[in-house]
Design a protein around this motif. Structure first.
Motif, PDB file in Angstrom:
ATOM      1  N   ARG A 302      36.891  37.101  35.554  1.00 30.44           N
ATOM      2  CA  ARG A 302      37.994  36.789  36.093  1.00 30.44           C
ATOM      3  C   ARG A 302      37.433  37.372  37.825  1.00 30.44           C
ATOM      4  N   VAL A 303      37.888  36.335  38.612  1.00 31.56           N
ATOM      5  CA  VAL A 303      37.768  36.599  40.131  1.00 31.56           C
ATOM      6  C   VAL A 303      38.740  37.905  40.659  1.00 31.56           C
ATOM      7  N   GLU A 304      37.998  38.810  41.260  1.00 31.25           N
ATOM      8  CA  GLU A 304      38.653  39.927  41.897  1.00 31.25           C
ATOM      9  C   GLU A 304      38.898  39.929  43.257  1.00 31.25           C
ATOM     10  N   SER A 305      38.058  39.458  43.900  1.00 32.01           N
ATOM     11  CA  SER A 305      38.034  39.302  45.374  1.00 32.01           C
ATOM     12  C   SER A 305      37.257  38.171  46.181  1.00 32.01           C
ATOM     13  N   VAL A 306      37.802  37.293  47.195  1.00 28.80           N
ATOM     14  CA  VAL A 306      36.945  36.844  47.795  1.00 28.80           C
ATOM     15  C   VAL A 306      36.542  37.250  49.089  1.00 28.80           C
ATOM     16  N   LEU A 307      35.157  37.384  49.376  1.00 31.61           N
ATOM     17  CA  LEU A 307      34.609  37.853  50.593  1.00 31.61           C
ATOM     18  C   LEU A 307      34.522  37.027  51.851  1.00 31.61           C
ATOM     19  N   VAL A 308      35.156  37.407  52.877  1.00 28.49           N
ATOM     20  CA  VAL A 308      35.111  36.875  54.183  1.00 28.49           C
ATOM     21  C   VAL A 308      34.156  37.480  55.064  1.00 28.49           C
ATOM     22  N   ASP A 309      33.304  36.644  56.004  1.00 26.56           N
ATOM     23  CA  ASP A 309      32.478  37.071  56.849  1.00 26.56           C
ATOM     24  C   ASP A 309      33.357  37.598  58.157  1.00 26.56           C
ATOM     25  N   ARG A 310      33.432  38.673  58.638  1.00 33.47           N
ATOM     26  CA  ARG A 310      33.824  39.073  59.860  1.00 33.47           C
ATOM     27  C   ARG A 310      32.698  39.832  60.631  1.00 33.47           C
ATOM     28  N   ARG A 311      32.258  38.722  61.447  1.00 37.76           N
ATOM     29  CA  ARG A 311      31.208  39.324  62.472  1.00 37.76           C
ATOM     30  C   ARG A 311      30.028  40.143  61.542  1.00 37.76           C
ATOM     31  N   GLY A 312      29.484  39.467  60.293  1.00 38.56           N
ATOM     32  CA  GLY A 312      28.617  39.920  59.768  1.00 38.56           C
ATOM     33  C   GLY A 312      28.997  40.988  58.896  1.00 38.56           C
ATOM     34  N   ARG A 313      30.254  41.318  58.660  1.00 38.67           N
ATOM     35  CA  ARG A 313      30.483  42.307  57.805  1.00 38.67           C
ATOM     36  C   ARG A 313      31.369  41.489  56.652  1.00 38.67           C
ATOM     37  N   GLU A 314      31.193  41.712  55.286  1.00 40.15           N
ATOM     38  CA  GLU A 314      31.765  41.097  54.184  1.00 40.15           C
ATOM     39  C   GLU A 314      33.078  41.898  53.833  1.00 40.15           C
ATOM     40  N   VAL A 315      34.231  41.318  54.110  1.00 36.73           N
ATOM     41  CA  VAL A 315      35.445  41.950  53.829  1.00 36.73           C
ATOM     42  C   VAL A 315      36.013  41.362  52.698  1.00 36.73           C
ATOM     43  N   PRO A 316      36.631  42.036  51.603  1.00 33.54           N
ATOM     44  CA  PRO A 316      37.136  41.756  50.347  1.00 33.54           C
ATOM     45  C   PRO A 316      38.535  41.213  50.580  1.00 33.54           C
ATOM     46  N   TYR A 317      39.089  40.306  50.118  1.00 38.62           N
ATOM     47  CA  TYR A 317      40.417  39.952  49.984  1.00 38.62           C
ATOM     48  C   TYR A 317      40.767  39.663  48.466  1.00 38.62           C
ATOM     49  N   ALA A 318      41.683  40.503  47.766  1.00 38.78           N
ATOM     50  CA  ALA A 318      41.867  40.788  46.484  1.00 38.78           C
ATOM     51  C   ALA A 318      42.888  40.190  46.150  1.00 38.78           C
ATOM     52  N   ALA A 319      43.403  39.625  44.789  1.00 38.18           N
ATOM     53  CA  ALA A 319      44.503  39.008  44.395  1.00 38.18           C
ATOM     54  C   ALA A 319      44.216  39.029  43.005  1.00 38.18           C
ATOM     55  N   GLU A 320      45.371  38.629  42.146  1.00 39.13           N
ATOM     56  CA  GLU A 320      45.689  38.383  40.864  1.00 39.13           C
ATOM     57  C   GLU A 320      45.098  37.200  40.429  1.00 39.13           C
ATOM     58  N   GLU A 321      45.567  36.093  41.362  1.00 43.62           N
ATOM     59  CA  GLU A 321      45.290  34.712  40.984  1.00 43.62           C
ATOM     60  C   GLU A 321      44.715  34.023  42.186  1.00 43.62           C
ATOM     61  N   PHE A 322      43.865  33.227  42.156  1.00 42.74           N
ATOM     62  CA  PHE A 322      43.254  32.337  43.161  1.00 42.74           C
ATOM     63  C   PHE A 322      43.348  30.879  43.136  1.00 42.74           C
ATOM     64  N   VAL A 323      43.531  30.166  44.324  1.00 45.45           N
ATOM     65  CA  VAL A 323      43.369  28.747  44.373  1.00 45.45           C
ATOM     66  C   VAL A 323      42.120  28.290  45.386  1.00 45.45           C
ATOM     67  N   LEU A 324      41.355  27.748  44.944  1.00 46.99           N
ATOM     68  CA  LEU A 324      40.230  26.895  45.792  1.00 46.99           C
ATOM     69  C   LEU A 324      40.723  25.538  46.253  1.00 46.99           C
ATOM     70  N   ALA A 325      40.832  25.473  47.754  1.00 44.49           N
ATOM     71  CA  ALA A 325      41.336  24.296  48.286  1.00 44.49           C
ATOM     72  C   ALA A 325      40.499  23.963  49.570  1.00 44.49           C
ATOM     73  N   THR A 326      39.409  24.155  49.561  1.00 47.06           N
ATOM     74  CA  THR A 326      38.626  23.913  50.517  1.00 47.06           C
ATOM     75  C   THR A 326      38.244  22.547  51.195  1.00 47.06           C
ATOM     76  N   GLY A 327      38.593  21.527  50.212  1.00 44.05           N
ATOM     77  CA  GLY A 327      38.255  20.205  50.672  1.00 44.05           C
ATOM     78  C   GLY A 327      37.027  19.506  49.893  1.00 44.05           C
ATOM     79  N   GLY A 328      36.715  18.277  50.435  1.00 37.61           N
ATOM     80  CA  GLY A 328      35.553  17.713  49.647  1.00 37.61           C
ATOM     81  C   GLY A 328      34.354  17.798  50.479  1.00 37.61           C
ATOM     82  N   LEU A 329      33.478  16.856  50.490  1.00 38.69           N
ATOM     83  CA  LEU A 329      32.153  16.809  51.419  1.00 38.69           C
ATOM     84  C   LEU A 329      32.426  16.650  52.771  1.00 38.69           C
ATOM     85  N   VAL A 330      33.537  16.016  53.370  1.00 35.88           N
ATOM     86  CA  VAL A 330      33.917  15.942  54.758  1.00 35.88           C
ATOM     87  C   VAL A 330      34.565  17.413  55.251  1.00 35.88           C
TER      88      VAL A 330
END
Length: 434
Positions: A302-330
């Motif tokens: 199970r995914v526990e968190s998504v890591l977001v790059d904030r000026r070189g520091r990885e900040v975790p965003y945690a949740a119970e459930e996740f949806v990946l909707a980042t688009g395709g090749l474009v």
């Protein structure tokens, strides 16, 4: 310490917004992460569900798409003609209707088309007719199904829309009305690289009596304006005061005024983005933008968190459930180099031919493999690995990051985003609230 929500949606386009709205309806707390502005500003602002099916991509001797997909009138009647791997076949017709319902609620009376399952026929800036399911109310008076004689008006120096050429192309398709095109000079002088929004704002504020001068220019250019029941302009007739601008022009011209969707940067696409952002705000969805998601943390499948790059520091965003909707090749939700095709955040499996030359076809409008690249979902939209097993129990995918659909040829991109976004968001919300 990780920032925590019930549901975390990664991606800020139509699929991400729809997933967030659907999840919020369950009572879940929702956060939407987006790196950059969505690709909506590059889009027409039209919402296609399914405009064409079939075809092998071959061309005729004149270069036309002789073997291309065939236009359809009712998307729902054509669903069973799609392959089993298509996202629509995974989520079903109910999810498409659910997604459209969420969209209709979000945009209100700014869009038309909710009264029927059948596609509307919209005139395009290239002089073609496009089947679509939802369209801005400013576009509605210009539908090709209306037998009203039409004048198209373009602006000198605006290379995206040549009104006389577009009119000639449409006339050759045997539209059920007389159509002509004229080119006028926009009443306010701008630099050659001025954005569409600059034209719109000039009409919003009536800068230098722009509305009257534009109507006068059209009257001077038309042989006899009384011959036309409607007049179409490129979609830049005001932004905040668009309805007022169109009403005044209609009064001065003595004809119904409508807008024609244009290429990027698209004012109609920007306005749709604003409508969706307002809906997210009204639903109490938290937004975090400007920083890229670069990885994840997981445990026990199970995914526990998504890591977001904030000026070189990885900040975790945690949740119970996740949806990946980042688009395709474009949209860069699917990445590729000369060796492989990958999903860059969760490293989900993306099937593709090992030989790069098999990714495409010689014909420009052929049935290209790359157009269908994306993650492969199970029957609950959870990405699967190479053996067909679920990658993570609490991760679902929506929109262009899903494989199995050539949305450009099918004219289905927005519809796939709405249907899968609604399904993934609702399932995420339900699971988070258990």
């Amino acid at each position: 310490m990780a920032i925590r929500e019930d549901v975390l949606v990664v991606g800020g386009g139509i699929a991400g917004a729809t997933a967030a709205l659907a999840a919020a309806e369950s009572g879940a707390t929702v956060r939407l992460l987006s790196h950059k502005k969505s690709t909506l500003r590059q889009a027409s602002g039209l919402v296609d569900v399914l405009g064409a099916v079939g075809g092998d991509g071959s061309t005729g001797g004149d270069g036309s798409a002789a073997g291309g997909p065939k236009l359809i009138a009712d998307p729902f009647e054509a669903l069973d003609r799609l392959p089993d791997s298509h996202p629509y076949r995974v989520v079903g017709a109910d999810a498409i209707r659910d997604g459209l319902g969420l969209f209709d609620e979000a945009v209100g009376d700014a869009y038309a088309g909710e009264h029927t399952d059948r596609n509307a026929l919209v005139l395009t800036h290239g002089g073609t007719i496009k089947p679509t399911a939802r369209y801005p109310e400013s576009v509605a008076p210009g539908l090709a199904s209306s037998e009203e004689d039409t004048l198209l008006v373009g602006f000198a120096g605006l290379t995206d829309f040549d009104a006389p050429t577009a009119a000639a192309h449409l006339e050759a398709t045997d539209v059920p009305f007389a159509i002509d095109g004229v080119t006028v000079t926009f009443p306010v002088k701008f630099r050659d690289d001025a954005l569409t929004t600059r034209f719109a704002k000039a009409l919003d504020t009536d800068e230098s009596s722009a509305r009257k001068r534009l109507a006068d220019a059209v009257r001077d250019a038309a042989a006899d304006l009384d011959d036309y029941e409607r007049v179409g302009f490129p979609a830049m007739l005001g932004d905040d005061a668009g309805r007022e601008v169109r009403a005044e022009l209609a009064d001065r011209l003595g004809a119904t005024v409508f807008q024609i969707p244009t290429g990027p940067p698209s004012l109609l696409g920007m306005q749709l983005e604003d409508l969706l952002l307002d809906a997210l705000d009204d639903a109490g969805i938290r937004l975090a933008s400007g920083n890229p998601a670069v990885g994840y943390e997981a445990s026990d499948g199970r995914v526990e968190s998504v890591l977001v790059d904030r000026r070189g520091r990885e900040v975790p965003y945690a949740a119970e459930e996740f949806v990946l909707a980042t688009g395709g090749l474009v949209g860069k939700g699917i990445d590729s180099d000369r060796e492989a095709v990958t999903e860059p955040i969760f490293d989900c499996h993306v099937p593709h031919p090992t030989d790069r030359y098999d990714w495409s076809e010689p014909e420009a409008f052929g049935d290209h493999a790359f157009a269908r690249f994306g993650v492969v979902p199970d029957d609950d939209l959870r990405p699967t690995d190479g053996s067909g097993a679920t990658e993570f129990g609490n991760l679902r995918a929506a929109g262009g990051v899903l494989g199995g659909a050539d949305t450009a040829r099918e004219k289905s991109a927005a519809g796939v985003s709405l249907a899968t976004g609604a399904y993934a968001g609702r399932r995420a919300g339900e699971e988070a609230m258990r």
